[in-house]
Design an enzyme around this catalytic site. Structure first.
Site, mmCIF file in Angstrom:
data_model
loop_
_atom_site.group_PDB
_atom_site.id
_atom_site.type_symbol
_atom_site.label_atom_id
_atom_site.label_comp_id
_atom_site.label_asym_id
_atom_site.label_seq_id
_atom_site.Cartn_x
_atom_site.Cartn_y
_atom_site.Cartn_z
ATOM 1 N N SER A 149 -30.381 62.801 -46.024
ATOM 2 C CA SER A 149 -30.495 64.261 -46.013
ATOM 3 C C SER A 149 -29.336 64.987 -45.338
ATOM 4 C CB SER A 149 -31.810 64.675 -45.342
ATOM 5 O OG SER A 149 -32.889 64.519 -46.227
ATOM 6 N N LYS A 200 -27.412 67.532 -47.356
ATOM 7 C CA LYS A 200 -27.767 68.950 -47.481
ATOM 8 C C LYS A 200 -26.716 69.866 -46.877
ATOM 9 C CE LYS A 200 -32.816 68.350 -47.755
ATOM 10 N NZ LYS A 200 -33.000 66.897 -47.623
ATOM 11 N N SER A 254 -35.646 70.152 -43.562
ATOM 12 C CA SER A 254 -35.031 69.222 -44.501
ATOM 13 C C SER A 254 -35.812 69.143 -45.807
ATOM 14 C CB SER A 254 -34.905 67.824 -43.881
ATOM 15 O OG SER A 254 -33.973 67.029 -44.600
ATOM 16 N N LYS A 313 -27.768 68.409 -38.503
ATOM 17 C CA LYS A 313 -28.652 67.898 -39.544
ATOM 18 C C LYS A 313 -28.919 66.405 -39.387
ATOM 19 C CE LYS A 313 -31.126 68.617 -43.160
ATOM 20 N NZ LYS A 313 -31.957 67.468 -42.705
#
Length: 443
Positions: free
Chosen positions: A76, A79, A140, A267
């Site tokens: 993720s 992203k 997320s 993140k």
């Protein structure tokens, strides 16, 4: 009186030693020690992860490196590249925060998968760009970022094409990209590719991830206003209300926070192939760094290993380095003058046109930093600055490097380029002077 003079001489000598003779008195470099983030500063990092890197968030100067060029699944953390393109679309006016995005059946299928990180988007329903953006960064949410990607490019596959192009522009040389969210090709269902293996997932290196994070923070620093949010509701007051809790547990007040490290982004990423990943950023003492941990342990959903490894790197940097700041107007050793062509004076004085900050180890001094001028081709003749040139004209760059630095900067560069200007006008010599120099050169 004699003793006073001796004292003054000693003070001047000390200042000269500290600055290494760099710059004039009113624009000498500022050396700033970092506040310790642990009681006993470790001089090494025993990073328990496959790869990791720590860099300055402005210049990309590398401060720690472990296998940073190895391409690995990033899950993720993908992203952040998608968010870069979303913010680009916002700034260009292609998207607006209040704009509604209608959810397709394929996106809804991903969003309704409770085994994945998601907010429950419904096919045919519309949600604001802002709400989807917040869900993507804070929680997320995989379906949310896929919906945004389609809104930006027209379709999920068109968005992947844009992601690949943007990755190339950012110098992400090891990137393999299949979707906007970081799931496997099989997990995204109809959003995936028929000719790609089901287990295929986005992958690139820690250095690539650092390039992405640095570019995102420099171009769109407002992203931090969202990444620092610990909790937020999605669709509050509806039957789809979801309490989003940030997966970045290093944020203030969360389980892996550390009071001496002011972490406000960025993140996480987790998958079977990727293990536990984290791109973090901290801002201490006026100095922001970016760290990337790839493939830390992930023994359970509550395993804090990636944050523990991040804390190691961040503490190492802030405990073992200090910063040297050169203000605009500073004259730096190695680039104080440049040769001229057809000018009254055969050299021109130069100075930095912009400020720059570099990190040096605590056992180093500012004089270890030197520069080499690189002139704009259109302003040169015979590799010298051709007159006339107006005062304060940017004539090229000062390429700053640090003696003994083995890590350099992102992009395999050993220097950082800072705009270089002339401090006074470079006037053209008259024809007689130029002719005399030509004659002298013959002999």
């Amino acid at each position: 009186m004699k003793r006073l003079r001796q004292l003054m001489v000693g003070v001047v000598a000390a200042v000269t030693l500290l600055t290494g003779g760099l710059g004039t008195a009113n624009v000498a470099p500022t050396v700033t020690a970092q506040a310790a983030t642990t009681n006993s500063a470790s001089t090494t990092v025993n990073l328990k992860a496959k790869a990791g890197i720590a860099v300055d968030a402005k210049t990309g100067q590398i401060l720690y490196d472990k296998n940073s060029s190895q391409s690995l699944p990033v899950a993720s953390m993908s992203k952040l590249l998608s968010i870069y393109l979303v913010l680009q679309a916002i700034h260009s006016g292609k998207l607006k925060w209040s704009q509604k995005v209608t959810i397709s059946k394929a996106v809804a299928k991903v969003a309704q998968d409770t085994d994945l990180s998601n907010v429950p988007l419904r096919a045919g329903h519309s949600y604001t760009v802002k709400a989807l953006y917040q869900a993507s960064l804070i929680y997320s949410a995989n379906g949310a970022i896929e919906a945004l990607g389609a809104a930006v490019a027209g379709s999920p596959h068109a968005f992947v094409t844009q992601m690949r192009a943007q990755a190339k522009k950012l110098g992400m040389t090891n990137a393999k990209i299949y979707n906007a969210c970081g799931l496997t090709n099989k997990q995204v269902g109809d959003l995936g590719y028929d000719n790609v293996a089901g287990k295929a997932e986005n992958a690139w290196s820690a250095a690539d991830q650092a390039k992405l994070a640095v570019a995102l923070l420099n171009k769109y620093p407002e992203v931090l206003q969202t990444t620092k949010i610990t909790k937020m509701w999605f669709e509050r007051g509806t039957k789809d209300a979801t309490k989003m809790e940030n997966w970045n547990w290093m944020l203030k007040g969360l389980s892996a926070s550390y009071t001496k490290l002011h972490v406000d982004g960025l993140k996480t990423g987790t998958s079977t192939a990727a293990g536990a990943n984290f791109t973090g950023t901290a801002h201490n003492g006026g100095n922001r760094i970016v760290t990337v941990v790839l493939h830390a342990a992930h023994k359970s959903e509550t395993d804090p290993s990636r944050f523990q490894q991040t804390q190691k790197m961040m503490s190492y940097v802030y405990n073992n380095f200090k910063t040297v700041t050169y203000a605009a107007g500073t004259r730096v050793k190695g680039a104080k003058t440049v040769a001229t062509q057809s000018a009254k004076k055969q050299t021109a004085k130069t100075a930095l046109a912009k400020s720059v900050k570099l990190w040096i180890r605590n056992d180093q001094v500012a004089s270890n930093i030197t520069a080499k001028p690189q002139l704009k081709t259109k302003l040169t003749k015979n590799q010298a600055l051709e007159a006339p040139v107006a005062k304060n004209t940017t004539i090229g760059t000062a390429n700053l490097s640090l003696k003994g630095d083995q890590l350099g900067f992102l992009g395999n560069a050993k220097t950082v380029k800072v705009p270089l200007k002339v401090t006074s006008s470079v006037e053209k010599a008259n024809v007689f002077v130029r002719m005399w120099r030509w004659i002298v050169a013959l002999f």
